[in-house]
Every structure is written in structure tokens, then in C-alpha cells.
Design a protein around this motif. Sequence first.
Motif, PDB file in Angstrom:
ATOM      1  N   VAL A  34       0.705  -1.104   0.038  1.00 61.35           N
ATOM      2  CA  VAL A  34       0.081   0.094   0.065  1.00 61.35           C
ATOM      3  C   VAL A  34       0.884   1.158   0.146  1.00 61.35           C
ATOM      4  N   ILE A  35       1.848   1.029   0.685  1.00 66.24           N
ATOM      5  CA  ILE A  35       2.884   2.382   0.835  1.00 66.24           C
ATOM      6  C   ILE A  35       3.757   2.400  -0.518  1.00 66.24           C
ATOM      7  N   PHE A  36       3.767   1.522  -1.318  1.00 66.67           N
ATOM      8  CA  PHE A  36       4.464   1.572  -2.480  1.00 66.67           C
ATOM      9  C   PHE A  36       3.540   2.061  -3.600  1.00 66.67           C
ATOM     10  N   ILE A  52      12.356   8.162  -0.346  1.00 67.96           N
ATOM     11  CA  ILE A  52      12.366   8.111   1.163  1.00 67.96           C
ATOM     12  C   ILE A  52      11.214   7.308   1.762  1.00 67.96           C
ATOM     13  N   ILE A  53       9.848   7.410   1.130  1.00 66.02           N
ATOM     14  CA  ILE A  53       9.030   6.552   1.386  1.00 66.02           C
ATOM     15  C   ILE A  53       9.134   5.117   0.935  1.00 66.02           C
ATOM     16  N   GLY A  54       9.628   4.948  -0.438  1.00 66.69           N
ATOM     17  CA  GLY A  54       9.820   3.760  -0.895  1.00 66.69           C
ATOM     18  C   GLY A  54      10.831   2.800  -0.065  1.00 66.69           C
ATOM     19  N   TRP A  55      11.725   3.488   0.313  1.00 69.54           N
ATOM     20  CA  TRP A  55      12.817   2.809   1.132  1.00 69.54           C
ATOM     21  C   TRP A  55      12.261   2.359   2.516  1.00 69.54           C
ATOM     22  N   LEU A  56      11.344   3.385   2.954  1.00 69.16           N
ATOM     23  CA  LEU A  56      10.970   2.924   4.277  1.00 69.16           C
ATOM     24  C   LEU A  56       9.797   1.810   4.227  1.00 69.16           C
ATOM     25  N   HIS A 132      18.110  15.204  -0.376  1.00 70.30           N
ATOM     26  CA  HIS A 132      19.362  14.737  -0.879  1.00 70.30           C
ATOM     27  C   HIS A 132      19.286  13.163  -0.723  1.00 70.30           C
ATOM     28  N   VAL A 133      19.056  12.766   0.756  1.00 69.74           N
ATOM     29  CA  VAL A 133      19.088  11.387   0.985  1.00 69.74           C
ATOM     30  C   VAL A 133      17.966  10.658   0.002  1.00 69.74           C
ATOM     31  N   GLY A 134      16.745  11.280   0.164  1.00 78.35           N
ATOM     32  CA  GLY A 134      15.752  10.909  -0.521  1.00 78.35           C
ATOM     33  C   GLY A 134      16.033  10.598  -2.248  1.00 78.35           C
ATOM     34  N   ALA A 135      16.562  11.674  -2.602  1.00 78.78           N
ATOM     35  CA  ALA A 135      17.360  11.380  -3.984  1.00 78.78           C
ATOM     36  C   ALA A 135      18.042  10.110  -4.381  1.00 78.78           C
ATOM     37  N   GLY A 141      17.587   2.390  -5.317  1.00 80.72           N
ATOM     38  CA  GLY A 141      16.288   1.569  -5.703  1.00 80.72           C
ATOM     39  C   GLY A 141      15.934   1.528  -7.166  1.00 80.72           C
ATOM     40  N   ILE A 142      16.514   2.400  -7.810  1.00 82.30           N
ATOM     41  CA  ILE A 142      16.195   2.037  -9.234  1.00 82.30           C
ATOM     42  C   ILE A 142      17.215   1.020 -10.002  1.00 82.30           C
TER      43      ILE A 142
END
Length: 153
Positions: A34-36, A52-56, A132-135, A141-142
Motif C-alpha cells: 500500500v505504501i509503495f 524516502i517513502i519507498g525505502w521505508l 538529498h538522502v531521498g534522491a 532503488g532504481i
Amino acid sequence: MSRLSDMLRTQRFDDYRFYHQSTVNQTLHLLSAVIFLACYALLFSDPALAGIIGWLAMLTRQTGHFFFEPSGYDAVNDVSNAYKEAVKVGYNQTRKIILLLVWGSAPLALYAFPTLFGLFDPPATRLDFIRHVGALWLAIGIDPVRALPALRA
């Protein structure tokens, strides 16, 4: 084509039966899915936040595997953990640990090298640093296999 289809069906079945026995793990997978979905929607408007949200979400998903799935002999399927790791499609436990270590080290690298060797402008605020961490997490992740040669083995 049916041979490929059969192979993929077998791999999917093996993944489900070997690595998704725990109800807690299944629940964490549902939550992360759901988060993804929210993350995919955000990807077009705010890629850094999506990273950020994807990695969490991924951390939530992997927590289920690490802490709630049996890691020894699998009595339900009558196979050893070594066998499960040998037939695993994608990331086995060792590769997951490497990937999560790189993920967790990314903020440390940005803290030590705020521009990451010219990739980013120097962060003016904490929010800039977080973005920057999120990027960086999104980039990891890509294409983690190309970014992390240790995952190819």
C-alpha cells in the motif's frame, strides 16, 4: 513460451511458500505494498520524497523476512535454509543485507560529503539534506545491481 511461463509460476510459488509463512510477514508485505502504491503516485511530483517513502516501505517489508520468517530448517516445506537460498529468485539474505547496509550508509555518506562529490548542491537546511538522502535512496532503488557490484554475485 509455456516453458517460461511454467518456470515463472514455479519461482513465484517457491518464493511464496518458502518466504511468506508468517502472518506478521504477510501483513507487513501488505502494508508495504500500500505504501509503495502511494510512493509510485508521488514519484511524478516529488521523486526525493518518493525515494524516502519507498525505502521505508522496503524496510518494513524486509523486517518481516528477517525477524518473522523461520531461518533454520523449514519443517513446513521439508527443506533446509541453504536449499531455499539456493533457489531464491532475486535477493537472497546476503544480498539483502548488503543492500540494506548501503541504504543505511547513504545518509552517512551525504553527511561526510554533503555534495557527494558534486552530485548535489550543498544543503542549506536539514530539509535539503533529507531531500538529498531521498534522491540518493531513489537512485539506489532504481538500479541497485548496477550501483552495487557486490549484488551481482
